[in-house]
Design a protein around this motif. Structure first.
Motif, PDB file in Angstrom:
ATOM      1  N   ASP A 171      -9.105  -1.847   2.930  1.00 26.99           N
ATOM      2  CA  ASP A 171      -8.838  -0.449   3.250  1.00 26.99           C
ATOM      3  C   ASP A 171     -10.067   0.436   3.036  1.00 26.99           C
ATOM      4  O   ASP A 171     -10.047   1.620   3.347  1.00 26.99           O
ATOM      5  N   TYR A 178      -4.655  -7.835   2.431  1.00 28.11           N
ATOM      6  CA  TYR A 178      -5.399  -6.642   2.871  1.00 28.11           C
ATOM      7  C   TYR A 178      -5.843  -5.833   1.660  1.00 28.11           C
ATOM      8  O   TYR A 178      -7.000  -5.440   1.554  1.00 28.11           O
ATOM      9  N   ARG A 179      -4.914  -5.608   0.743  1.00 31.10           N
ATOM     10  CA  ARG A 179      -5.253  -4.859  -0.474  1.00 31.10           C
ATOM     11  C   ARG A 179      -6.129  -5.692  -1.404  1.00 31.10           C
ATOM     12  O   ARG A 179      -7.092  -5.178  -1.967  1.00 31.10           O
ATOM     13  N   LEU A 181      -3.948 -11.910   8.408  1.00 31.75           N
ATOM     14  CA  LEU A 181      -4.223 -10.487   8.593  1.00 31.75           C
ATOM     15  C   LEU A 181      -4.197 -10.057  10.059  1.00 31.75           C
ATOM     16  O   LEU A 181      -4.191  -8.866  10.349  1.00 31.75           O
ATOM     17  N   THR A 207      -2.014  -4.381   7.876  1.00 31.95           N
ATOM     18  CA  THR A 207      -2.433  -3.652   6.673  1.00 31.95           C
ATOM     19  C   THR A 207      -1.423  -3.736   5.534  1.00 31.95           C
ATOM     20  O   THR A 207      -1.762  -3.382   4.404  1.00 31.95           O
ATOM     21  N   LYS A 208      -0.227  -4.209   5.798  1.00 33.32           N
ATOM     22  CA  LYS A 208       0.774  -4.304   4.735  1.00 33.32           C
ATOM     23  C   LYS A 208       0.763  -5.662   4.031  1.00 33.32           C
ATOM     24  O   LYS A 208       1.496  -5.868   3.065  1.00 33.32           O
ATOM     25  N   ARG A 243      -9.799  -3.026  12.876  1.00 31.57           N
ATOM     26  CA  ARG A 243      -8.724  -2.505  12.033  1.00 31.57           C
ATOM     27  C   ARG A 243      -7.433  -2.272  12.828  1.00 31.57           C
ATOM     28  O   ARG A 243      -6.334  -2.315  12.279  1.00 31.57           O
TER      29      ARG A 243
END
Length: 118
Positions: free
Chosen positions: A73, A67-68, A92, A62-63, A57
Motif C-alpha cells: 500500500d 498485500y499488507r 495478489l 488489496t484485501k 495496482r
C-alpha cells in the motif's frame, strides 16, 4: 477468433468459475492457466496490463493479507516493484483475466468477457 482465449483461472474463485462456464456456454474452450500454480512472468504480466490499459495496482487484490504484509500500500512503490510482487505472490492478481483477440478483460462480472469474444 484466431487463437483460443486464455483465462487466468483460480478454480476456487466463484467469479473465475462463472467466467469459464460463460465462455464454454458460448462454445469457447479457452486455454486455462492456473496462475496460482503457473504465475505469469514479469513480461507476460506487463503485456496483460498493456492490453487491459491498467496500472499494476489496478489489478491487485488489496484485501489479501499478503498485500499488507508486503507493505504494497506504499504509494512510493514503483510499477516494477508491484509487478514483481504479483509475480512472486500471484494470489495478489485479480481474477479471472481473459485474453482474447488482442484484448484483455477482468471477468468481474463474468459478462465482461463478452466484450472481447463477440
Amino acid at each position: 477468433m484466431t487463437e483460443a482465449p486464455h483465462i487466468f483461472h483460480n478454480p476456487r474463485c466463484s467469479k473465475s468459475r462463472q467466467t469459464l462456464e460463460l465462455l464454454q456456454q458460448k462454445g469457447i474452450e479457452p486455454e486455462i492457466i492456473r496462475y496460482l500454480e503457473t504465475p505469469p512472468t514479469e513480461q507476460e504480466l506487463l503485456h496483460i496490463l498493456d492490453l487491459l490499459g491498467c496500472q499494476p495496482r489496478d489489478i491487485m487484490r488489496t484485501k489479501e493479507p499478503e498485500y499488507r504484509e508486503q507493505a504494497l500500500d506504499n504509494e512510493n512503490l514503483s510499477s516494477e516493484a508491484l509487478v514483481e510482487a504479483m509475480v512472486r505472490t500471484p494470489k495478489l492478481i485479480e481474477r479471472p483475466i481473459v485474453v482474447a483477440n488482442g484484448k484483455a478483460v477482468i471477468g468481474r462480472p463474468p459478462e465482461n468477457v463478452l466484450t472481447i469474444i463477440e
